[in-house]
Design a protein around this motif. Structure first.
Motif, mmCIF file in Angstrom:
data_model
loop_
_atom_site.group_PDB
_atom_site.id
_atom_site.type_symbol
_atom_site.label_atom_id
_atom_site.label_comp_id
_atom_site.label_asym_id
_atom_site.label_seq_id
_atom_site.Cartn_x
_atom_site.Cartn_y
_atom_site.Cartn_z
ATOM 1 N N VAL A 22 0.813 -1.213 0.000
ATOM 2 C CA VAL A 22 0.000 0.000 0.000
ATOM 3 C C VAL A 22 0.847 1.265 0.000
ATOM 4 O O VAL A 22 0.362 2.343 -0.318
ATOM 5 C CB VAL A 22 -0.958 -0.016 1.216
ATOM 6 C CG1 VAL A 22 -0.201 0.190 2.506
ATOM 7 C CG2 VAL A 22 -2.065 1.011 1.067
ATOM 8 N N ARG A 39 -5.788 1.572 1.332
ATOM 9 C CA ARG A 39 -6.436 1.959 0.075
ATOM 10 C C ARG A 39 -7.929 2.160 0.333
ATOM 11 O O ARG A 39 -8.448 1.807 1.383
ATOM 12 C CB ARG A 39 -6.233 0.881 -0.982
ATOM 13 C CG ARG A 39 -4.795 0.706 -1.443
ATOM 14 C CD ARG A 39 -4.752 -0.272 -2.605
ATOM 15 N NE ARG A 39 -3.397 -0.466 -3.086
ATOM 16 C CZ ARG A 39 -2.587 -1.425 -2.668
ATOM 17 N NH1 ARG A 39 -3.008 -2.285 -1.740
ATOM 18 N NH2 ARG A 39 -1.378 -1.543 -3.157
ATOM 19 N N ARG A 57 -5.365 6.205 1.026
ATOM 20 C CA ARG A 57 -4.645 6.370 -0.236
ATOM 21 C C ARG A 57 -5.623 6.308 -1.402
ATOM 22 O O ARG A 57 -6.508 5.450 -1.455
ATOM 23 C CB ARG A 57 -3.590 5.268 -0.380
ATOM 24 C CG ARG A 57 -2.929 5.255 -1.746
ATOM 25 C CD ARG A 57 -1.936 4.130 -1.881
ATOM 26 N NE ARG A 57 -1.609 3.888 -3.278
ATOM 27 C CZ ARG A 57 -0.771 2.958 -3.709
ATOM 28 N NH1 ARG A 57 -0.180 2.165 -2.830
ATOM 29 N NH2 ARG A 57 -0.534 2.808 -4.983
ATOM 30 N N HIS A 66 -2.877 9.322 -5.378
ATOM 31 C CA HIS A 66 -2.123 8.368 -6.189
ATOM 32 C C HIS A 66 -1.088 9.127 -7.007
ATOM 33 O O HIS A 66 -1.418 10.071 -7.731
ATOM 34 C CB HIS A 66 -3.067 7.618 -7.119
ATOM 35 C CG HIS A 66 -2.354 6.703 -8.067
ATOM 36 N ND1 HIS A 66 -1.687 5.580 -7.652
ATOM 37 C CD2 HIS A 66 -2.181 6.775 -9.422
ATOM 38 C CE1 HIS A 66 -1.146 4.970 -8.692
ATOM 39 N NE2 HIS A 66 -1.435 5.685 -9.779
#
Length: 368
Positions: free
Chosen positions: A139, A271, A299, A325
Motif C-alpha cells: 500500500v 487503500r 490512499r 495516487h
C-alpha cells in the motif's frame, strides 16, 4: 562505533533539553575521571568551583558532589557524592551532611555511574515513536514513513527512520542510502546492556536530513540475523533518547519483527477499495489493542460516492490525511529517490498534517 557526520552535524543529534553533568567540588583527578564517565553516558561535564554560588535546578541529570563542597546545593535534581576509595569515609560524611541520596566510589563505581547517568538522561529525553503500518501489502507504508521522516527533519526535528521489516529488502536502497556508510540492524545484534544514544545517532547513515536504521538489502539467499527482543528494545530506547521523533516503517500489523518498543502513535495507511477497507478494519482492531493512538491515512484513488472522511468514520479512527495516487512513486522507490517526493506539494501537505496531528514538535512555518 564509527562516526560519519561532521562535528556540526553531530551536534544536531543531541536533544536541546539534554543537560550536562554538573560536578561541584573535587580534585583535578576527580574531574578528569568524571569527564570520561560522563562521555561514556553521552553527556558532557560542566565543572563548577565550590566557591561559586550553588547551582539552580538542573533538570533530570544528577548533580555530582566531590569533596571540598560542604554546602547543600540548591537544586531539584538528584545529588550523588563521588570520589575515590581512599577518601570513602569523607564521602559518606559528605552525603550525610548534604542529604545526597547516593554515593559512587571510584574506580569500582564508574560503570554503575555511567549507566545511571545514561539511563536517567534517556528517561527525560524520550522522543515520540510513530509506527507506520499498511493495512495490506504494497500500500506504500514505507514511502509514507520516509516522507514523514524527511518532512520532520526539514522542519528542524531530529528524526530517525527505523526499518521494522527484516524481510522487506532494506529501506536503505529505496531511500538512496545504500552506499552511505553507517550501522545497519545486523551490526547491532551482539549489543548487550544499555546503548549510548549519542554514539548510536552518530553511527547511523544520514540521508535527506534524517538518520536511518535499516536492514541491509543484500539480496543474499539467507535470512538476516535479527537482534533479540531485549537488544532491540535497548536500541530503540537509545534512538528515542537521541532523536525527537522515531518513525518506524512497521509493515503490516503482526507481520513485522518485534523491536521491543511500543509506539506512541500508529498511522495506518489503507487503500479506499472495499477489500482494503475490510483489511483496515481488522488492522484497526489490532492497533487499538496496542494502546497506541491510532490514525488513518487513506490512499487514492477514491471510488465514486465516497471520500476519505467517510472511510475513516467507518473505521472508527481519526483521519490523519489523504494520500493521492502518484504515478512517480514506483520508479522513485526503485531508483532510491523516494525522499525527493517529500518536496511534492501534495505529499508535503499530507505529511505536515500528519505530524501536526501527532504533536511531534513539527514546525510548519519552517517548511519551504
Amino acid at each position: 562505533m564509527p562516526r560519519h557526520q561532521t562535528v556540526n552535524e553531530r551536534t544536531l543529534w543531541r536533544p536541546a533539553e539534554a543537560t550536562d553533568v554538573v560536578l561541584l567540588g573535587g580534585t583535578d583527578r576527580l574531574r578528569d575521571d568524571i569527564a570520561r564517565i560522563a562521555a561514556a553516558a553521552g553527556l558532557a561535564l560542566r565543572p563548577e568551583s565550590p566557591r561559586e554560588a550553588p547551582v539552580s535546578a538542573a533538570g533530570a541529570t544528577p548533580v555530582l558532589l566531590g569533596t571540598g563542597y560542604a554546602r547543600v546545593p540548591r537544586t531539584s535534581a538528584e545529588v550523588i557524592v563521588v570520589g575515590f576509595i581512599d577518601e570513602a569515609p569523607a564521602l559518606w560524611d559528605l552525603a550525610a551532611s548534604t542529604g545526597a541520596g547516593r554515593v559512587a566510589v571510584l574506580p569500582d563505581g564508574a560503570a554503575w555511574l555511567a549507566e545511571y547517568l545514561s539511563r536517567t538522561w534517556r528517561r527525560e529525553t524520550t522522543g515520540k515513536l510513530v509506527a507506520v503500518h499498511g493495512a495490506s501489502g504494497g500500500v506504500g507504508a514505507s514511502a509514507l514513513a520516509g516522507w514523514l521522516a524527511a518532512t520532520a527533519a526539514r522542519s528542524g526535528t531530529a528524526t530517525v527512520l527505523v526499518d521494522g521489516d527484516p524481510l522487506g529488502g532494506g529501506l536503505s536502497s529505496a531511500m538512496g542510502a545504500a552506499d552511505v556508510p553507517g550501522l545497519v540492524w545486523p551490526d547491532l545484534t551482539e549489543v548487550q546492556g544499555t546503548v549510548n544514544p549519542v554514539q548510536l545517532a552518530a553511527s547511523l547513515p544520514a540521508i535527506a536530513g534524517f538518520s536511518l536504521l535499516s536492514w541491509p538489502g543484500t539480496g543474499e539467499a539467507f535470512l538476516p540475523e535479527t537482534p533479540a527482543i531485549d537488544t532491540a528494545a535497548a536500541i530503540m530506547a537509545a534512538a528515542a533518547g537521541a532523536f525527537g521523533l522515531v518513525v518506524i516503517d512497521a509493515g503490516r500489523l503482526g507481520t513485522g519483527h518485534d523491536i521491543g518498543s511500543p509506539a506512541d502513535d500508529i498511522v495506518l495507511l489503507t487503500r479506499a477499495d472495499c477489500r482494503s477497507r475490510r483489511a483496515a478494519a481488522t488492522a484497526v482492531t489490532a492497533a487499538v489493542g496496542t494502546g497506541a493512538n491510532v490514525h488513518v491515512v487513506v490512499r487514492g484513488p477514491l471510488p465514486a460516492g465516497t471520500d476519505e472522511q467517510l472511510i475513516a468514520d467507518g473505521l472508527g479512527v481519526p483521519l490523519a490525511g489523504y494520500l493521492p495516487h502518484l504515478r512517480a512513486v514506483p520508479a522513485c522507490q526503485r531508483d532510491g529517490r523516494l525522499p525527493e517526493l517529500a518536496s511534492n506539494r501534495r505529499i508535503r501537505s499530507l505529511c505536515a498534517s500528519v505530524l501536526d496531528r501527532l504533536d511531534t514538535g513539527h514546525k510548519p512555518g519552517r517548511l519551504p
